[in-house]
Structures are given as C-alpha cells and as structure tokens.
Design a protein around this motif. Sequence first.
Motif, PDB file in Angstrom:
ATOM      1  N   PHE A  29       0.830  -1.204   0.000  1.00  0.00           N
ATOM      2  CA  PHE A  29       0.000   0.000   0.000  1.00  0.00           C
ATOM      3  C   PHE A  29       0.867   1.259   0.000  1.00  0.00           C
ATOM      4  O   PHE A  29       0.599   2.217  -0.734  1.00  0.00           O
ATOM      5  CB  PHE A  29      -0.916  -0.022   1.223  1.00  0.00           C
ATOM      6  CG  PHE A  29      -1.840   1.141   1.315  1.00  0.00           C
ATOM      7  CD1 PHE A  29      -2.804   1.356   0.336  1.00  0.00           C
ATOM      8  CD2 PHE A  29      -1.755   2.041   2.370  1.00  0.00           C
ATOM      9  CE1 PHE A  29      -3.669   2.445   0.422  1.00  0.00           C
ATOM     10  CE2 PHE A  29      -2.614   3.123   2.458  1.00  0.00           C
ATOM     11  CZ  PHE A  29      -3.578   3.324   1.478  1.00  0.00           C
ATOM     12  N   ILE A  30       1.928   1.254   0.800  1.00  0.00           N
ATOM     13  CA  ILE A  30       2.835   2.409   0.860  1.00  0.00           C
ATOM     14  C   ILE A  30       3.512   2.615  -0.483  1.00  0.00           C
ATOM     15  O   ILE A  30       3.655   3.750  -0.960  1.00  0.00           O
ATOM     16  CB  ILE A  30       3.873   2.221   1.984  1.00  0.00           C
ATOM     17  CG1 ILE A  30       3.203   2.342   3.363  1.00  0.00           C
ATOM     18  CG2 ILE A  30       4.985   3.258   1.865  1.00  0.00           C
ATOM     19  CD1 ILE A  30       4.121   2.025   4.522  1.00  0.00           C
ATOM     20  N   ALA A  31       3.944   1.497  -1.119  1.00  0.00           N
ATOM     21  CA  ALA A  31       4.612   1.602  -2.426  1.00  0.00           C
ATOM     22  C   ALA A  31       3.696   2.239  -3.459  1.00  0.00           C
ATOM     23  O   ALA A  31       4.119   3.083  -4.262  1.00  0.00           O
ATOM     24  CB  ALA A  31       5.048   0.209  -2.889  1.00  0.00           C
ATOM     25  N   PHE A  32       2.419   1.845  -3.438  1.00  0.00           N
ATOM     26  CA  PHE A  32       1.450   2.422  -4.383  1.00  0.00           C
ATOM     27  C   PHE A  32       1.301   3.924  -4.129  1.00  0.00           C
ATOM     28  O   PHE A  32       1.305   4.728  -5.070  1.00  0.00           O
ATOM     29  CB  PHE A  32       0.098   1.721  -4.213  1.00  0.00           C
ATOM     30  CG  PHE A  32      -1.030   2.422  -4.914  1.00  0.00           C
ATOM     31  CD1 PHE A  32      -1.189   2.314  -6.292  1.00  0.00           C
ATOM     32  CD2 PHE A  32      -1.920   3.208  -4.201  1.00  0.00           C
ATOM     33  CE1 PHE A  32      -2.231   2.981  -6.944  1.00  0.00           C
ATOM     34  CE2 PHE A  32      -2.964   3.873  -4.839  1.00  0.00           C
ATOM     35  CZ  PHE A  32      -3.116   3.756  -6.216  1.00  0.00           C
ATOM     36  N   GLN A  33       1.181   4.328  -2.873  1.00  0.00           N
ATOM     37  CA  GLN A  33       1.007   5.738  -2.546  1.00  0.00           C
ATOM     38  C   GLN A  33       2.232   6.555  -2.949  1.00  0.00           C
ATOM     39  O   GLN A  33       2.107   7.636  -3.539  1.00  0.00           O
ATOM     40  CB  GLN A  33       0.742   5.904  -1.045  1.00  0.00           C
ATOM     41  CG  GLN A  33      -0.618   5.393  -0.598  1.00  0.00           C
ATOM     42  CD  GLN A  33      -0.886   5.692   0.871  1.00  0.00           C
ATOM     43  OE1 GLN A  33       0.011   5.552   1.700  1.00  0.00           O
ATOM     44  NE2 GLN A  33      -2.098   6.076   1.188  1.00  0.00           N
ATOM     45  N   LEU A  34       3.416   6.023  -2.634  1.00  0.00           N
ATOM     46  CA  LEU A  34       4.643   6.753  -2.958  1.00  0.00           C
ATOM     47  C   LEU A  34       4.814   6.903  -4.461  1.00  0.00           C
ATOM     48  O   LEU A  34       5.242   7.963  -4.943  1.00  0.00           O
ATOM     49  CB  LEU A  34       5.854   6.031  -2.363  1.00  0.00           C
ATOM     50  CG  LEU A  34       6.022   6.153  -0.839  1.00  0.00           C
ATOM     51  CD1 LEU A  34       7.177   5.296  -0.359  1.00  0.00           C
ATOM     52  CD2 LEU A  34       6.251   7.609  -0.437  1.00  0.00           C
ATOM     53  N   GLN A  35       4.470   5.841  -5.220  1.00  0.00           N
ATOM     54  CA  GLN A  35       4.585   5.920  -6.679  1.00  0.00           C
ATOM     55  C   GLN A  35       3.665   7.001  -7.233  1.00  0.00           C
ATOM     56  O   GLN A  35       4.057   7.785  -8.109  1.00  0.00           O
ATOM     57  CB  GLN A  35       4.241   4.567  -7.300  1.00  0.00           C
ATOM     58  CG  GLN A  35       4.383   4.559  -8.826  1.00  0.00           C
ATOM     59  CD  GLN A  35       4.046   3.211  -9.430  1.00  0.00           C
ATOM     60  OE1 GLN A  35       3.740   2.254  -8.717  1.00  0.00           O
ATOM     61  NE2 GLN A  35       4.098   3.120 -10.751  1.00  0.00           N
ATOM     62  N   GLU A  36       2.441   7.053  -6.701  1.00  0.00           N
ATOM     63  CA  GLU A  36       1.476   8.053  -7.163  1.00  0.00           C
ATOM     64  C   GLU A  36       1.972   9.464  -6.873  1.00  0.00           C
ATOM     65  O   GLU A  36       1.841  10.365  -7.716  1.00  0.00           O
ATOM     66  CB  GLU A  36       0.126   7.812  -6.477  1.00  0.00           C
ATOM     67  CG  GLU A  36      -0.992   8.670  -7.036  1.00  0.00           C
ATOM     68  CD  GLU A  36      -2.339   8.319  -6.447  1.00  0.00           C
ATOM     69  OE1 GLU A  36      -3.355   8.511  -7.135  1.00  0.00           O
ATOM     70  OE2 GLU A  36      -2.382   7.861  -5.284  1.00  0.00           O
ATOM     71  N   ILE A  37       2.551   9.664  -5.719  1.00  0.00           N
ATOM     72  CA  ILE A  37       3.057  10.999  -5.368  1.00  0.00           C
ATOM     73  C   ILE A  37       4.309  11.338  -6.159  1.00  0.00           C
ATOM     74  O   ILE A  37       4.466  12.465  -6.664  1.00  0.00           O
ATOM     75  CB  ILE A  37       3.337  11.074  -3.845  1.00  0.00           C
ATOM     76  CG1 ILE A  37       2.033  10.930  -3.050  1.00  0.00           C
ATOM     77  CG2 ILE A  37       4.011  12.394  -3.491  1.00  0.00           C
ATOM     78  CD1 ILE A  37       2.225  10.814  -1.557  1.00  0.00           C
ATOM     79  N   GLU A  38       5.203  10.358  -6.311  1.00  0.00           N
ATOM     80  CA  GLU A  38       6.457  10.607  -7.037  1.00  0.00           C
ATOM     81  C   GLU A  38       6.197  10.923  -8.506  1.00  0.00           C
ATOM     82  O   GLU A  38       6.858  11.781  -9.103  1.00  0.00           O
ATOM     83  CB  GLU A  38       7.363   9.387  -6.907  1.00  0.00           C
ATOM     84  CG  GLU A  38       7.976   9.240  -5.516  1.00  0.00           C
ATOM     85  CD  GLU A  38       8.648   7.887  -5.316  1.00  0.00           C
ATOM     86  OE1 GLU A  38       8.655   7.094  -6.280  1.00  0.00           O
ATOM     87  OE2 GLU A  38       9.145   7.630  -4.204  1.00  0.00           O
ATOM     88  N   GLU A  39       5.224  10.229  -9.123  1.00  0.00           N
ATOM     89  CA  GLU A  39       4.922  10.469 -10.542  1.00  0.00           C
ATOM     90  C   GLU A  39       4.396  11.888 -10.769  1.00  0.00           C
ATOM     91  O   GLU A  39       4.535  12.434 -11.856  1.00  0.00           O
ATOM     92  CB  GLU A  39       3.897   9.447 -11.035  1.00  0.00           C
ATOM     93  CG  GLU A  39       4.490   8.057 -11.225  1.00  0.00           C
ATOM     94  CD  GLU A  39       3.451   7.026 -11.652  1.00  0.00           C
ATOM     95  OE1 GLU A  39       2.241   7.374 -11.643  1.00  0.00           O
ATOM     96  OE2 GLU A  39       3.820   5.891 -11.989  1.00  0.00           O
TER      97      GLU A  39
END
Length: 573
Positions: A192-202
């Motif tokens: 879940f954290i990986a998904f959130q971080l990817q969305e923010i980083e993109e």
Amino acid sequence: MLEELSIKNFAIIDELSVSFGEGLTVLTGETGAGKSIIMDAISLLIGGRSSVEYVRHGENRAEIEGLFRISPYHPSKDKLEEAGIEVEEGMVVLRRDITAKGKSVCRINGKLVTLAILREAGQSLVDIHGQHEHHELMQPEKHITMLDRFSGRKLQEALDDYKKHYDRFTRLLSELKKWKEIDQEAANRLDFIAFQLQEIEEAQLIPGEDEELEKERHILANSEKLYKQLHSTYEGIYGEGKALDWASHAMNDMEEAARIDENVENISENIHSAYYMLEEAAFSLRSYIDTLSFHPERLNEIEARLAEIKKLKRKYGSTVNEILEYAAAMEEEKDTLENKDQKIQQWQKELESLALDLLAEAETLTDLRRQAADVLSEKVKKELQALYMEKARMQVEMKDVQTGQPFTFADQKRYFNQRGKDKVEFLLATNAGEPLKPLAKVASGGEISRIMLALKAILSDYQHVTTFIFDEVDTGVSGRVAQAIAQKIYEVSIDSQVLCISHLPQVAAMADHHLYIEKAEKNNRVMTTVHPINGKEKTDEIARMMSGVTITELTRENAHELLTMADKMKSKT
C-alpha cells in the motif's frame, strides 16, 4: 487556613456565612441540625461529587464559596499560577455553583476552571477525614500512597524520576509488541505504501507549487481586465493634459513661490519628489504592460495541473507541502517495515537497557520505602500507645507486585507499575502475642478510628494542607479513649487548622473555637444557623453533650471541670 465559608441555597441551609480561626474549631449540635451538611458543602467546594439533591428545594442554584489564606511557599501556589490564576496576598477563593439542572460551575480567584483543577487545588488546601474514609485504610492498594506521603520529598523526587523511565519503558514495550504482531500486515502495508509513494512521485510535486499556480491562474483568467486597468492607469498619469502635466505645472509654480518665500521650500521639494516618483511609476507601468501577453494554452495547462494536485490532496493532504510531508513519513515507515527484524532487535536491546535502568530506579524506591516503613511503624506504635492501644503493633509489609507491565530478567518475570515494583500493606496486631495480620481483618471500628487518627497526626507534617477536617471520627469510643482522641486532635491543630464535628464532650472541651449548629423554622421552611459560643453557653453545651436532654447543676459542674482540665492539658502541650 480556611478563613471564611459562605453557603447559599444548599440542602437545608438558606444562607450562611461562617468565619473560622486558627487552631481547633469544634462544631456541635443536635443530630440533624446540619453539621455534616456544612462538611458536605466544603467537600463539594474542593471538588467532591455534586448532585441536584444538594440544591435547596425551590431554588435555581446552590452557591458555595470559601476564602483560604496560604503561605508564600504553599505547594498549591505554583500549581495555581501555572494554570494562570494569580494569588495575591496569599488569598485563594474557591467557588462552586450547582444548578437545579445539575450543571456545576467552578471558579478560583474569579477565574473559571475545570472541576479537575478545582479538585487539585482544593485537595491541597483541605484534608477531610470522615467515617467513610476508614474504607481507605481498609484498601491495601491505598497504603502505598500513605507511605509515600510520609516518606517525604526525597522519595517524591525518586518517584518522579522513576515515572519518566516507566513512561518511556511502556511506550517502547507497546511499540515493540505491535511490531512483533504485524508480520502479515507488514507485507500488505508495504504494498500500500509503495502504491502511494509511486502516485506521489509520478506527480513530481514542487514545494509551494499549488500556491504559485493558483496565483498564475488568477492573473491569466483576468488578463484582459488587468490590461485595461493598467493601461487606463498609465494614460491617467502620462497622457496629454493628465497627472504628470498638472504635476509639472504645480512643481514649476511652487519653485517660483519658494524663490519668493523660503518658508514653502519644503513643500516645493515634496512636490518635486512626487513628480519624479509619479514619472517613474508611469515608466514601470509601461514596461510591465509591454510584457503582458495572454496564452490560453498556458491556462489550460495550469487547470490540468491543479486538477491533478487536487486529486492528490483528497488523499494525502490539504496542500502540496502536506502531501510531500506525508510522502516523507511513508518513506520512513517503508524503511522501518523493510528493516523490521533489524529494528525489532535494536528496540529489544534498547528495551533491555531501559528495563535495567527502570529496575534500578524501582529498587531505589523500595529502599527508601523500607527505611520510611520502619520509621512509620515505630511512630504509629507510639501514637497508638497514647490512644490506649498499648499492645498494638503495626508493620508495613512490602512485596513485589504481581500485576502491571511484565518484563523478564534472567528468566525471571518482574512487574512494574506507575509507583514502582512494590506492593505495600499495613499489618496490625492489636494484642500481645497475636500475629500480625492485614489491618482490615483484625481492627474494630473504634480501633480503625484511632489508627487513622494516629496516621493523620503523623502525616500532617508531610501533607502541607492548610485545613484538616474530622467529621465524627470519634464515633464508637468513650471514656479515657475519648480523652486521648481529644488530646490527639488538639495536637494536630497546633500546627494546622482543624475543624471537627464531634459528639464527645472531651473533644469539645479542647476547642479553641466552638460553633453551635442548630436547626430552626422560618416562614414554614427549615434552615440551619451557626453561633459561636463561649463562657456559660459553652459550658451548657458541653453539659448537654454529657447528659443528653436534661442539664443539671451537677452536669454543669462536670462540664466546668472538664473545661478546666482541658485548659491545663492544652497549656502543657
């Protein structure tokens, strides 16, 4: 000390104002006259539990107010000032109103406070001991508080240090337990954290970006209006026959005037400066207008970017900066989860080190308590002897607690709680040859009264309260024991103000001040009144307490003799 008490519309009290003096004040009167009601009012004043039943029938509210005088070094003074309550000339006024609907309003020195603050302040000023407080002595879990109170400042400082370690220990223990239980949850959480971080980083956010885009969008959306306003302003300043032309005429005229009258030179210089400032503003406006351009495609880009940011805001924060802070926190949690086993080992070592420190702090408390326990036991023994329990022995038993936060040292489980690792219980043997047993199992009602009075006499030097109140603590005793209790109550009053409700003539005879409580009827309503009595009135009241209903010359003589004996006893104390 409590100097003044005002009560209004409380139970059977219509309106009452009582002044109290130093030393021992005894309150007497027939049963039901309202003595205990006055004590109930003081109990409420210092934060006791309220009830609508206390509001006098037919009235909207009950009002209780007390004026206390404290020393500059009284422990309550600093606490009150920390709460923003000023203490001037050592005066503390507590007030509590109880409405007929059950609402309670509390004030200290005129400032509204919570019931918790009123209770903390009140209980540092007054210590009420009534028959119901015998139950405290019967509850072993309360004994450690009594022992700690007796132990004094050194133990309190050690206890404060221990509590800091205990709080850190329990927080870390809880955190460690949580991390040991989230193996499966950790994997799901990482995804879940990986998904959130990817969305923010993109999104490639820039700090403060949303604010800057909002400003730019506002300008672009109003660019036509902005151009018109700026161009109109420029024309108004620089156009033919406009502001600069008139300012130029005014400047030339004032220069001529200044040549004639030097008193207007400052005005001339101000107009001169204003002309050049206006001219400079016109040039700046012209330059800015030349840079203006409208790009519809840029406005579309901004709208799309803000829509993307708004989507992220719904999930992660109300601003771009908050979103970035959230991402940083997630990165930290991700690192912790990915290195969970290493973190657990690290925390385990830290916890073991902290537990050793905690154990050392707890053992310091144990040592201080054992020292104090020996002294307290000996002091109680002497006090009980003075109260005609010559063969009584009290011992403070200390054991390790078996409840609280557990931790294992060398395969041995140890427990800690907020007060350390000690379980304290008072043991008592009332007669010679009897084994020591828990106090609750061996003491009679009269013995409990004497034990509690002995403890109060000892602890009064350590409590720092301004006023002690004894509410019929002499119930169930008579004869020489009653005289001993009277003597002990008086001894407590030497260094502290004592208010005492009593049915014993021996106690009343020892009083420095005697208040007679009686119940009267006025306008078909019952009300309580209080009268200070001295001389013959005091002798008659003690005679009534001795004989019951009929006062004879013999009982008056006995009362007079009791007062004479009391004066001699007080002079020797």
